[in-house]
Design an enzyme around this catalytic site. Structure first.
Site, PDB file in Angstrom:
ATOM      1  N   GLU A  23       1.054   3.776  13.275  1.00 55.55           N
ATOM      2  CA  GLU A  23       1.889   3.776  12.064  1.00 55.55           C
ATOM      3  C   GLU A  23       2.043   5.217  11.578  1.00 55.55           C
ATOM      4  OE1 GLU A  23       0.770   0.736   8.955  1.00 55.55           O
ATOM      5  OE2 GLU A  23       1.025   2.463   7.630  1.00 55.55           O
ATOM      6  N   GLU A  69      -6.155  -0.359   8.774  1.00 57.30           N
ATOM      7  CA  GLU A  69      -6.655   0.824   8.064  1.00 57.30           C
ATOM      8  C   GLU A  69      -7.895   0.507   7.254  1.00 57.30           C
ATOM      9  OE1 GLU A  69      -3.675   2.568   5.548  1.00 57.30           O
ATOM     10  OE2 GLU A  69      -2.559   3.372   7.243  1.00 57.30           O
TER      11      GLU A  69
HETATM   12  C1  IDC Z   1       3.068  -0.347   2.010  1.00 59.68           C
HETATM   13  C2  IDC Z   1       4.504  -0.827   1.894  1.00 59.68           C
HETATM   14  C3  IDC Z   1       4.783  -1.268   0.485  1.00 59.68           C
HETATM   15  C4  IDC Z   1       3.743  -2.300   0.081  1.00 59.68           C
HETATM   16  C5  IDC Z   1       2.337  -1.791   0.270  1.00 59.68           C
HETATM   17  C6  IDC Z   1       1.287  -2.860   0.043  1.00 59.68           C
HETATM   18  O1  IDC Z   1       5.366   0.213   2.310  1.00 59.68           O
HETATM   19  O2  IDC Z   1       6.081  -1.803   0.385  1.00 59.68           O
HETATM   20  O3  IDC Z   1       3.929  -2.631  -1.282  1.00 59.68           O
HETATM   21  O4  IDC Z   1       2.184  -1.366   1.621  1.00 59.68           O
HETATM   22  O5  IDC Z   1       1.425  -3.899   0.953  1.00 59.68           O
HETATM   23  C7  IDC Z   1      -0.160   2.252   4.883  1.00 59.68           C
HETATM   24  C8  IDC Z   1      -0.284   0.802   5.150  1.00 59.68           C
HETATM   25  C9  IDC Z   1       0.997   0.085   4.860  1.00 59.68           C
HETATM   26  C10 IDC Z   1       1.672   0.662   3.614  1.00 59.68           C
HETATM   27  C11 IDC Z   1       2.084   2.093   3.959  1.00 59.68           C
HETATM   28  C12 IDC Z   1       2.859   2.801   2.840  1.00 59.68           C
HETATM   29  O6  IDC Z   1      -0.734   0.534   6.464  1.00 59.68           O
HETATM   30  O7  IDC Z   1       0.699  -1.283   4.672  1.00 59.68           O
HETATM   31  O8  IDC Z   1       2.820  -0.092   3.352  1.00 59.68           O
HETATM   32  N1  IDC Z   1       0.892   2.854   4.292  1.00 59.68           N
HETATM   33  O9  IDC Z   1       2.084   2.889   1.683  1.00 59.68           O
HETATM   34  N2  IDC Z   1      -1.056   3.183   5.156  1.00 59.68           N
HETATM   35  C13 IDC Z   1      -0.612   4.369   4.705  1.00 59.68           C
HETATM   36  C14 IDC Z   1       0.630   4.176   4.143  1.00 59.68           C
END
Ligand code: IDC
Length: 314
Positions: A239, A146
């Site tokens: 995702e 992303e």
């Molecule tokens: C989130 C995880 C969370 C973590 C955070 C940082 O759910 O536990 O603390 O990342 O690492 C994304 C990202 C994905 C995110 C997810 C939810 O690709 O890494 O995971 N998210 O926030 N993009 C949109 C949402």
């Protein structure tokens, strides 16, 4: 017959993911959380359950490129840890191959909002891992999860910046493995597929990432997808979440169903976030479950139970 026996090596035909004959292939699967933390959920017994019971046809291995959740990523770590991550991915791909499903190797940029921050490391990683995996036809490479923005300066990573990165990394992969599907992230947390569709990359077998979190992203992002599809862009939802964009919050079933209708109508492959028992809505394992395999339905969170119905749909 396994899904890999059925479809074999994949390619991109028009806007679709297809087999070598051009038959459309729609993959559905689960993404790990950060493999540097939640690695244990990928084991042969568990994978068999994801495939046989949850009807998963692809697993995504999220390898964070930079520091997140108190652990270092590939780019800011040391060589020993890098080697461990590569070994882990190679083993996981082999397990998926044995079970006859596909596997996605994800260079998970996030807080390193611009993939150009770590181009050298990305090249090093992909050169190593593609060399190791070049005989496996069940692997899809995702080169930047992303791209987003510098939250301090508000500077956004543009599609041109992403193309600059992709034009350096894709040739490295293709030099080692000619035929494989490569997926490229799009601006603003992989939402701007409409922008990418105005000026796609000039390689074969490329797909573009769209991510959505149903409680946060609705018609405005769906409209971007519709524009991209009208422009014939091959899109892969590598995702999605059924809750809020922060990975937490409440599950929005109504919006999730609107999204699923749109992506299933268009045979778009999709992968749910995330395979862990972290105490947050998007985790599919219940927070109090300490097992890594042989899950009962009680071991699944609300998201996990919903995941089963999503993966199992025709
Ligand atoms: C989130 C995880 C969370 C973590 C955070 C940082 O759910 O536990 O603390 O990342 O690492 C994304 C990202 C994905 C995110 C997810 C939810 O690709 O890494 O995971 N998210 O926030 N993009 C949109 C949402």
């Amino acid at each position: 017959m396994t899904v890999f026996e059925k479809y074999g090596a994949l390619k991109v035909t028009g806007k679709n993911l297809t087999d070598s004959q051009g038959n459309i292939v729609q993959l559905k699967g689960i993404s790990t959380h950060n493999i540097a933390i939640y690695s244990e959920y990928i084991n042969e017994t568990a994978l068999k359950q994801y495939v046989d019971e949850y009807k998963v046809s692809i697993m995504r291995l999220a390898m964070y490129s930079a520091f997140a959740d108190d652990v270092k990523g590939y780019a800011d770590s040391d060589d020993e840890h890098r080697q461990e991550l590569e070994n882990y991915i190679a083993d996981a791909v082999e397990m998926c191959n044995k079970l006859g499903i596909y596997c996605m190797v994800d260079w998970h940029i996030l807080f390193d909002y611009d993939p150009n921050m770590h181009t050298d490391m990305a090249i090093r990683f992909f050169r190593n891992i593609v060399t190791r995996l070049k005989d496996y036809d069940n692997v899809i490479y995702e080169i930047c999860n992303e791209p987003n923005m510098n939250l301090e300066t508000q500077e956004k990573t543009s599609w041109e910046m992403i193309k600059n990165y992709a034009n350096q990394v894709i040739p490295v992969i293709r030099e080692i493995k000619k035929n494989c599907v490569i997926i490229v992230g799009t601006p603003i947390w992989s939402q701007d597929v409409d922008v990418a569709s105005e000026s796609p990359l000039e390689y074969e077998d490329i797909m573009y990432t769209l991510h959505f979190y149903a409680a946060s992203h609705t018609d405005r992002i769906r409209d971007k997808l519709k524009v991209a599809l009208n422009n014939n862009l091959p899109v892969f939802v590598t995702e999605f979440g059924v809750g809020h964009a922060d990975g937490n919050g409440t599950i929005d079933e109504e919006q999730t169903e609107i999204w699923l209708k749109l992506i299933n109508e268009n045979k778009i492959s999709h992968i749910i976030w995330n395979l862990s028992n972290k105490n947050e809505t998007s985790s599919i394992i219940a927070p109090d479950c300490e097992k890594y395999y042989n899950f009962t339905d009680d071991d699944l969170s609300a998201c996990g139970k919903y995941m089963k119905s999503i993966m199992g749909r025709e």
